[in-house]
Enzyme design. Sequence first.
Site, PDB file in Angstrom:
ATOM      1  N   GLU A   1       0.816  -1.217   0.000  1.00 28.52           N
ATOM      2  CA  GLU A   1       0.000   0.000   0.000  1.00 28.52           C
ATOM      3  C   GLU A   1       0.848   1.265   0.000  1.00 28.52           C
ATOM      4  O   GLU A   1       1.932   1.297   0.567  1.00 28.52           O
ATOM      5  CB  GLU A   1      -0.887  -0.003   1.251  1.00 28.52           C
TER       6      GLU A   1
ATOM      7  N   CYS B   1       3.046   8.436   1.441  1.00 31.29           N
ATOM      8  CA  CYS B   1       3.588   7.531   2.454  1.00 31.29           C
ATOM      9  C   CYS B   1       3.764   6.170   1.760  1.00 31.29           C
ATOM     10  O   CYS B   1       2.777   5.567   1.327  1.00 31.29           O
ATOM     11  CB  CYS B   1       2.577   7.471   3.598  1.00 31.29           C
TER      12      CYS B   1
ATOM     13  N   CYS C   1       6.319  -6.965   7.632  1.00 32.56           N
ATOM     14  CA  CYS C   1       7.457  -6.430   8.386  1.00 32.56           C
ATOM     15  C   CYS C   1       7.914  -7.468   9.396  1.00 32.56           C
ATOM     16  O   CYS C   1       7.087  -8.158  10.002  1.00 32.56           O
ATOM     17  CB  CYS C   1       7.072  -5.143   9.107  1.00 32.56           C
TER      18      CYS C   1
ATOM     19  N   CYS D   1       6.581  -5.186  16.050  1.00 36.90           N
ATOM     20  CA  CYS D   1       6.136  -4.258  17.099  1.00 36.90           C
ATOM     21  C   CYS D   1       4.698  -4.637  17.458  1.00 36.90           C
ATOM     22  O   CYS D   1       3.867  -4.829  16.565  1.00 36.90           O
ATOM     23  CB  CYS D   1       6.216  -2.818  16.609  1.00 36.90           C
TER      24      CYS D   1
ATOM     25  N   CYS E   1       1.488  -2.640  16.083  1.00 35.58           N
ATOM     26  CA  CYS E   1       1.395  -2.288  14.653  1.00 35.58           C
ATOM     27  C   CYS E   1       0.778  -3.431  13.852  1.00 35.58           C
ATOM     28  O   CYS E   1       1.213  -4.580  13.957  1.00 35.58           O
ATOM     29  CB  CYS E   1       2.794  -1.966  14.148  1.00 35.58           C
TER      30      CYS E   1
ATOM     31  N   CYS F   1      -1.115   5.676  10.315  1.00 29.25           N
ATOM     32  CA  CYS F   1       0.093   4.996  10.769  1.00 29.25           C
ATOM     33  C   CYS F   1      -0.230   3.673  11.440  1.00 29.25           C
ATOM     34  O   CYS F   1      -1.086   3.626  12.327  1.00 29.25           O
ATOM     35  CB  CYS F   1       0.804   5.838  11.827  1.00 29.25           C
TER      36      CYS F   1
HETATM   37  N1  SAH Z   1       8.897   0.632  10.181  1.00 31.50           N
HETATM   38  C1  SAH Z   1       9.098   2.016  10.282  1.00 31.50           C
HETATM   39  C2  SAH Z   1       8.178   2.830   9.405  1.00 31.50           C
HETATM   40  C3  SAH Z   1       6.757   2.382   9.292  1.00 31.50           C
HETATM   41  S1  SAH Z   1       5.779   2.558  10.732  1.00 31.50           S
HETATM   42  C4  SAH Z   1       9.009   2.460  11.721  1.00 31.50           C
HETATM   43  O1  SAH Z   1       8.584   1.700  12.566  1.00 31.50           O
HETATM   44  O2  SAH Z   1       9.416   3.583  11.982  1.00 31.50           O
HETATM   45  C5  SAH Z   1       5.509   4.310  10.769  1.00 31.50           C
HETATM   46  C6  SAH Z   1       5.161   4.871  12.143  1.00 31.50           C
HETATM   47  O3  SAH Z   1       3.884   4.380  12.553  1.00 31.50           O
HETATM   48  C7  SAH Z   1       6.129   4.464  13.253  1.00 31.50           C
HETATM   49  O4  SAH Z   1       6.529   5.601  13.991  1.00 31.50           O
HETATM   50  C8  SAH Z   1       5.308   3.553  14.142  1.00 31.50           C
HETATM   51  O5  SAH Z   1       5.765   3.608  15.472  1.00 31.50           O
HETATM   52  C9  SAH Z   1       3.923   4.108  13.947  1.00 31.50           C
HETATM   53  N2  SAH Z   1       2.827   3.188  14.235  1.00 31.50           N
HETATM   54  C10 SAH Z   1       2.782   1.865  14.032  1.00 31.50           C
HETATM   55  N3  SAH Z   1       1.578   1.370  14.397  1.00 31.50           N
HETATM   56  C11 SAH Z   1       0.849   2.428  14.847  1.00 31.50           C
HETATM   57  C12 SAH Z   1      -0.487   2.577  15.329  1.00 31.50           C
HETATM   58  N4  SAH Z   1      -1.325   1.541  15.382  1.00 31.50           N
HETATM   59  N5  SAH Z   1      -0.902   3.794  15.683  1.00 31.50           N
HETATM   60  C13 SAH Z   1      -0.080   4.876  15.556  1.00 31.50           C
HETATM   61  N6  SAH Z   1       1.167   4.800  15.098  1.00 31.50           N
HETATM   62  C14 SAH Z   1       1.639   3.589  14.741  1.00 31.50           C
HETATM   63 FE1  SF4 Z   2       7.468  -2.774  11.288  1.00 33.39          FE
HETATM   64 FE2  SF4 Z   2       5.254  -1.674  12.211  1.00 33.39          FE
HETATM   65 FE3  SF4 Z   2       7.366  -1.907  13.806  1.00 33.39          FE
HETATM   66 FE4  SF4 Z   2       7.422  -0.141  11.789  1.00 33.39          FE
HETATM   67  S1  SF4 Z   2       6.073  -0.073  13.583  1.00 33.39           S
HETATM   68  S2  SF4 Z   2       9.016  -1.590  12.380  1.00 33.39           S
HETATM   69  S3  SF4 Z   2       6.207  -1.253  10.272  1.00 33.39           S
HETATM   70  S4  SF4 Z   2       6.209  -3.588  12.924  1.00 33.39           S
END
Ligand code: SAH
Ligand code: SF4
Length: 404
Positions: free
Chosen positions: A96, A135, A142, A146, A149, A360
């Site tokens: 996406e 974006c 991934c 995390c 996410c 995000c």
């Molecule tokens: N993998 C990279 C970039 C993609 S995630 C990273 O982790 O930085 C982009 C941003 O979205 C990151 O700052 C992450 O902490 C945030 N993010 C992930 N899941 C989220 C959620 N459910 N709500 C708000 N921010 C989120």
């Molecule tokens: Fe991967 Fe989501 Fe963690 Fe970014 S926030 S590193 S996309 S698992």
Amino acid sequence: MIVFQSLTRKKLETLLLPLGGPRPEVRARVRAQQLFQWVYQRHVTDWDQMTDLAKELRVWLKENVEILRLKERQSHQSLDGTHKFLWDLGDSKTVESVVIPAALDSKKNFPKSGFAGLPQDERMDSERWKRLTACISSQVGCAMACKFCLTGVQGFDRHLKIQEIVAQIHELRRLAPITNIVFMGMGEPLHNIDAVIDACEILIDQFGLGFSRRKITVSTSGLVPAIYRLAKESPVCLAVSLNATTDEQRESIMPVNRSYPIHELLKACDYYSENHTKYVTFEYVLLRGINDSLEDAHRLVKLLRHRSCKVNLIPFNEHPGSEFKRPEDLQVRSFQRILLTSGMTATVRISRGRDILAACGQLRSLFGTARGSTRHRDWKDAIAPTAASLTSQTVEGSGSTISG
Ligand code: SAH
Ligand code: SF4
């Protein structure tokens, strides 16, 4: 067949060199510039239409080089104008990209069909937009797992190729005058650093997509060795998802912290900002009852106050099945106030596209991901080879600069 968007201009020149003629280096350089302009600036995909190229070169290109077009599998329009595109990668995988428009005149509403449904002349009119941020994704899924996410929950499927990263912007540029790029879609860009570095070179190239390096931000969960490498090899901006103020807390939501704890991460960020003119941005996802207390805010001040940086607070975007909750707005504001009164720059990210799961951490592939994807318990296996090779590169190159 070679895919055009996989080549930086330097690589294209090398490819064209054996085609000869008098003064082959000069010829290759000029031809590479012309080709970049035809493909990235005029969006021409038929070699025969590139009328200022010699006939033999066009024949050679037809036989050896193809231009990747991404097929749009689906697109969704948010009520706030955000537009999510689901691209078909041709191997049953999808990723996406999201376009987040900020109109110059905020009173001008989007039509029901949204930003992409505006008449072409209006959509392409750069005067209409204050910002059009794209974006983009760097991986299918991934490996970093995390906990908060949705992409992380999905697991790792595969890296995107250089051309698949570049083509996301290339397709979007056909639709609208994109102004900013953030690598904040699916995936951990620094886990796929080779492709990301080359893709950024093409995005910045004055004959290519021509973005300013200040308008491209790579966001990472904190793969420390790759931060050092990016600092040395690419001029783009860096955002780091800090998301916690103690190692214990960070480990509980971001497994990467077990390999690269907070003090190592911050040292790498210092190195980055010393070597780039722009500060590092720290993203901090606020999770209710986990990392959003006022003590957390004070700890965050202690960690970052003396650093040249900016903090971007992101109230958690809820998604189906998630165990976490979004804090109350009041709590978010109180958290922010503590940072501001300590003299820090701290913004709260207004979530866009939440209604279509485009905000995000809400992105995931809808198709072709079930089989063969790496579930989060396997993330270390998935990043181990990259992390190991990067560590050795950093140790070699960083001795004097980092510790000195
Ligand atoms: N993998 C990279 C970039 C993609 S995630 C990273 O982790 O930085 C982009 C941003 O979205 C990151 O700052 C992450 O902490 C945030 N993010 C992930 N899941 C989220 C959620 N459910 N709500 C708000 N921010 C989120
Ligand atoms: Fe991967 Fe989501 Fe963690 Fe970014 S926030 S590193 S996309 S698992």
